[in-house]
Design a protein around this motif. Structure first.
Motif, PDB file in Angstrom:
ATOM      1  N   ILE A  89       9.328  29.345  25.283  1.00 55.65           N
ATOM      2  CA  ILE A  89       8.191  29.912  24.566  1.00 55.65           C
ATOM      3  C   ILE A  89       8.445  29.817  23.061  1.00 55.65           C
ATOM      4  N   CYS A  90       7.400  29.489  22.314  1.00 55.77           N
ATOM      5  CA  CYS A  90       7.483  29.547  20.854  1.00 55.77           C
ATOM      6  C   CYS A  90       6.194  30.153  20.312  1.00 55.77           C
ATOM      7  N   VAL A  91       6.327  30.798  19.148  1.00 55.79           N
ATOM      8  CA  VAL A  91       5.200  31.493  18.518  1.00 55.79           C
ATOM      9  C   VAL A  91       5.301  31.310  17.010  1.00 55.79           C
ATOM     10  N   VAL A  92       4.153  31.099  16.362  1.00 58.66           N
ATOM     11  CA  VAL A  92       4.048  31.146  14.905  1.00 58.66           C
ATOM     12  C   VAL A  92       2.910  32.098  14.575  1.00 58.66           C
ATOM     13  N   ASP A  93       3.162  33.043  13.660  1.00 57.12           N
ATOM     14  CA  ASP A  93       2.103  33.986  13.303  1.00 57.12           C
ATOM     15  C   ASP A  93       1.519  33.663  11.930  1.00 57.12           C
ATOM     16  N   GLU A  94       0.495  34.419  11.551  1.00 60.19           N
ATOM     17  CA  GLU A  94      -0.247  34.155  10.326  1.00 60.19           C
ATOM     18  C   GLU A  94       0.613  34.292   9.077  1.00 60.19           C
ATOM     19  N   GLU A 108      10.604  17.893   5.202  1.00 61.54           N
ATOM     20  CA  GLU A 108      10.258  18.020   3.781  1.00 61.54           C
ATOM     21  C   GLU A 108      10.035  19.473   3.362  1.00 61.54           C
ATOM     22  N   LYS A 109      10.699  20.393   4.061  1.00 63.45           N
ATOM     23  CA  LYS A 109      10.563  21.833   3.773  1.00 63.45           C
ATOM     24  C   LYS A 109       9.120  22.320   3.886  1.00 63.45           C
ATOM     25  N   ARG A 110       8.276  21.527   4.507  1.00 60.74           N
ATOM     26  CA  ARG A 110       6.850  21.873   4.604  1.00 60.74           C
ATOM     27  C   ARG A 110       6.382  22.027   6.045  1.00 60.74           C
ATOM     28  N   HIS A 111       6.732  21.088   6.890  1.00 56.05           N
ATOM     29  CA  HIS A 111       6.253  21.078   8.275  1.00 56.05           C
ATOM     30  C   HIS A 111       7.325  21.686   9.172  1.00 56.05           C
ATOM     31  N   TRP A 112       7.118  22.917   9.624  1.00 50.95           N
ATOM     32  CA  TRP A 112       8.071  23.641  10.462  1.00 50.95           C
ATOM     33  C   TRP A 112       7.662  23.525  11.929  1.00 50.95           C
ATOM     34  N   MET A 113       8.651  23.362  12.805  1.00 48.78           N
ATOM     35  CA  MET A 113       8.343  23.213  14.225  1.00 48.78           C
ATOM     36  C   MET A 113       9.374  23.923  15.094  1.00 48.78           C
ATOM     37  N   PRO A 114       9.028  25.067  15.684  1.00 46.77           N
ATOM     38  CA  PRO A 114       9.841  25.594  16.785  1.00 46.77           C
ATOM     39  C   PRO A 114       9.572  24.759  18.031  1.00 46.77           C
ATOM     40  N   PHE A 115      10.633  24.391  18.762  1.00 44.78           N
ATOM     41  CA  PHE A 115      10.435  23.554  19.943  1.00 44.78           C
ATOM     42  C   PHE A 115      11.596  23.740  20.898  1.00 44.78           C
ATOM     43  N   ALA A 143      10.176  19.656  29.843  1.00 41.46           N
ATOM     44  CA  ALA A 143       8.807  20.128  29.612  1.00 41.46           C
ATOM     45  C   ALA A 143       8.762  20.773  28.228  1.00 41.46           C
ATOM     46  N   VAL A 144       8.640  19.944  27.226  1.00 40.84           N
ATOM     47  CA  VAL A 144       8.729  20.405  25.845  1.00 40.84           C
ATOM     48  C   VAL A 144       7.452  21.147  25.443  1.00 40.84           C
ATOM     49  N   CYS A 145       7.638  22.305  24.847  1.00 39.55           N
ATOM     50  CA  CYS A 145       6.561  23.016  24.161  1.00 39.55           C
ATOM     51  C   CYS A 145       6.908  23.056  22.682  1.00 39.55           C
ATOM     52  N   ALA A 146       5.897  22.999  21.825  1.00 30.78           N
ATOM     53  CA  ALA A 146       6.165  22.970  20.387  1.00 30.78           C
ATOM     54  C   ALA A 146       4.943  23.451  19.621  1.00 30.78           C
ATOM     55  N   ILE A 158      -2.316  25.150   8.265  1.00 26.61           N
ATOM     56  CA  ILE A 158      -2.775  24.668   9.577  1.00 26.61           C
ATOM     57  C   ILE A 158      -1.623  24.734  10.575  1.00 26.61           C
ATOM     58  N   VAL A 159      -1.929  25.233  11.760  1.00 26.50           N
ATOM     59  CA  VAL A 159      -0.945  25.355  12.823  1.00 26.50           C
ATOM     60  C   VAL A 159      -1.498  24.698  14.074  1.00 26.50           C
ATOM     61  N   GLN A 160      -0.681  23.891  14.733  1.00 32.46           N
ATOM     62  CA  GLN A 160      -1.124  23.209  15.953  1.00 32.46           C
ATOM     63  C   GLN A 160      -0.031  23.299  17.006  1.00 32.46           C
ATOM     64  N   GLY A 161      -0.443  23.345  18.257  1.00 25.48           N
ATOM     65  CA  GLY A 161       0.508  23.509  19.345  1.00 25.48           C
ATOM     66  C   GLY A 161       0.204  22.576  20.499  1.00 25.48           C
ATOM     67  N   ALA A 162       1.219  22.329  21.315  1.00 17.28           N
ATOM     68  CA  ALA A 162       1.052  21.480  22.500  1.00 17.28           C
ATOM     69  C   ALA A 162       2.083  21.881  23.540  1.00 17.28           C
ATOM     70  N   ALA A 163       1.722  21.685  24.800  1.00 17.08           N
ATOM     71  CA  ALA A 163       2.609  21.976  25.927  1.00 17.08           C
ATOM     72  C   ALA A 163       2.657  20.760  26.845  1.00 17.08           C
TER      73      ALA A 163
END
Length: 575
Positions: A387-392, A453-460, A547-550, A559-564
């Motif tokens: 499980i991963c989560v990004v908040d506002e 680039e210190k800009r696009h963060w991805m928990p995965f 089964a990668v989630c990110a 902007i935040v986007q997710g995929a499972a």
């Protein structure tokens, strides 16, 4: 060529959840909507996973967590991994069980997930345990419709489950697993979680921290601990009250690895996180981006990098509280360059490569093994979720909770089996991951966070035992190096090497074995075979391929986007 079910990415500007089960995803999203942060939501979703996906996740299992706070603090890891009981005996395993770590009580380590969740809530959350566990309790007590995947897993492991009366009573009602769509209840588990919430309420007037401590004490000092220890005492197990009372997870810095302008934060050498870190560095040194994606050259070079990393894992990596792991040296430029020189484009290294030589550190004896058989099958271990989560506000939560109920007995009245993660220890004293009282197994679950680039963060992260870092590496490169969109990066066909002793008992070793999903071209297979790889095929979209989630979060645009991953029953929700 089969086609995956179409899943567009979820995209928004507020918050996002991606997890291994839609009910966990929805629960975490509701916590965010109620004003909770990513840590509150991640813990709530994780506890739900221990109910609705308890074939993969145990409430008393493991729960390694990685957090990036929004306040600018550094990324941290919560170990979420228990240690061997102080009465555990390597001598007994070698003399009485032939060096095996048998299924059942003798592979039990201290349950760590509850402490990991409560530590995360205490230090970075904002809600109470009662608030974040409420939905999990409801699913346990009132029931939830069994998914196709849950029903299939329980059916596959029916004989294993049936070895213990309590496991069978819960998971084989009326002598058989619940059918897909049939309501499935776990009343004892619901009562256990409710007891912790009730204990919290008795102290909540003293403040949120006192309440969380009361919930923790209920598990590690109170009635739950007494039932766990009593069952072990009466049935030949090693776990006792003092093991539970003295246990605490650790909060540690991550291992940081770099690929060009990408920093990847992995868990430390108490886990297999270093495999991802090393493989990424090796791929960078080999200029992997110069080869066509998923060509024979590309697959070969990544597989050889992974084999070198798994060899170093086997020979150097174990609980750093007991083993002097040369982590800095394993990622040093000169060491990486020396290791990369072993990789030849036209020929695979036979078997598991020899470990690298690091001055002042012991190289443990290399293990040999039988050649792979034609009827190779995946590990029989039911594995893990994510499980991963990004908040506002920009908090990031990444976690790989695990441990199920098919290879250890459920404690009567509690509804869960304490962690059987001892299966990822060894009884060979020459291996750094050999078991010892108070020592932790070398954990396969290894959540991660990447930033470009210190800009696009991805928990995965991913389930999949030893496939985890392999699937994670491929998705990371697909996204950031080959410019796939997030869901395309996850859906690309996968491969995995098994040319090393695997993590879980009985540690099978399949020299040169390389599994490929069916969508990889036959001409590529023939080319890889000519280089010395022993090829076996997964089906298209095989769940064994991880089964990668990110979630991808652009801190500049918001902007935040997710995929499972469509290979299992994950889902994403956000806005």
């Amino acid at each position: 060529m089969s086609v995956a079910p179409y899943r567009d990415r979820a995209i928004g500007t507020r918050h996002m959840v991606s997890s291994g089960h839609h009910l966990a995803t929805t629960t975490a999203f509701q916590i965010l909507e109620a004003g909770g942060n990513a840590i509150d939501a991640g813990v709530a979703g994780s506890i739900v996973l221990s109910v609705v996906q308890s074939d993969f996740v145990g409430f008393g299992g493991v729960a390694p967590i990685m957090i990036k706070p929004a306040n600018g603090d550094s990324v941290v890891t919560i170990t979420g991994l228990g240690s061997w009981p102080r009465r555990a005996s390597l001598k007994a395993l070698n003399l009485e069980h032939g060096g095996a770590i048998p299924e059942g009580l003798l592979r039990t380590v201290v349950p760590a997930a509850p402490d990991a969740w409560l530590t995360a809530l205490s230090r970075w959350g904002s809600m109470s345990f009662s608030e974040v566990s409420r939905t999990a309790i409801k699913f346990a007590v009132d029931g939830f419709p069994a998914s196709d995947f849950l029903s299939a897993m329980l059916t596959n492991y029916k004989n294993d489950i049936g070895r213990w009366p309590e496991n069978a009573r819960i998971y084989l009602p009326n002598g058989k697993p619940p059918k897909n769509g049939e309501l499935f209840r776990q009343l004892d588990l619901g009562r256990t979680i409710q007891y912790m919430a009730d204990q919290e309420k008795t102290a909540i007037d003293l403040g949120r921290e006192k309440g969380l401590q009361a919930a923790r004490d209920a598990f590690y000092h109170g009635d739950i601990a007494a039932k766990i220890a009593g069952y072990h005492r009466e049935n030949g197990g090693w776990l006792r009250e003092d093991d539970l009372a003295d246990f605490a997870v650790e909060v540690l810095p991550p291992v940081v690895s770099t690929y060009k302008d990408i920093d990847v934060y992995t868990c430390g050498p108490w886990s297999q996180g270093p495999v991802l870190a090393q493989s990424l560095r090796l791929a960078d040194g080999l200029n992997i981006d110069s080869y066509p994606h998923n060509s024979a050259d590309y697959i070969h070079l990544l597989v050889e990098s992974l084999k070198l990393s798994f060899s170093d894992r086997h020979h150097y990596v174990g609980d750093p509280n007991f083993v002097d792991v040369p982590m800095d040296e394993l990622l040093a430029d000169d060491y990486m360059s020396t290791r990369a020189d072993l990789i030849k484009l036209d020929k695979a290294i036979s078997g598991m490569p020899a470990p690298g030589v690091i001055s002042g550190f012991q190289i443990h004896q290399e293990r040999s093994g039988d050649p792979p058989s034609a009827d190779f099958r995946e590990s029989t271990q039911i594995d893990t979720s994510y499980i991963c989560v990004v908040d506002e506000a920009g908090n990031l939560f990444s976690s790989t909770p695990s441990d199920a109920m098919a290879n250890a007995p459920i404690i009567p009245g509690l509804g869960f089996a304490p962690s059987s993660r001892g299966a990822q220890s060894w009884t060979n004293p020459d291996v750094p991951a050999v078991m010892a009282p108070g020592k932790r197994p070398r954990l396969t679950p290894n959540p991660a966070i990447a930033v470009k680039e210190k800009r696009h963060w991805m928990p995965f992260g991913s389930p999949g035992n030893d496939v985890q870092p392999q699937a994670m590496l491929q998705v990371l490169l697909n996204l950031f190096v080959f410019d796939n969109r997030l869901h395309e990066a996850i859906e690309q066909p996968r491969f995995a090497t098994f040319s090393f002793p695997r993590s879980s008992e009985p540690h099978p070793y399949s020299p040169d074995l390389l599994q490929l999903e069916g969508r990889i071209l036959e001409s590529t297979v023939q080319d890889l075979t000519a280089r010395g790889h022993v090829i076996a095929r997964w089906h298209d979209w095989d769940w064994h391929a991880g089964a990668v989630c990110a979630i991808l979060y652009d801190v500049k645009s918001g902007i935040v986007q997710g995929a499972a991953d469509p290979r299992r029953s994950g889902s994403t929700l956000g806005w």
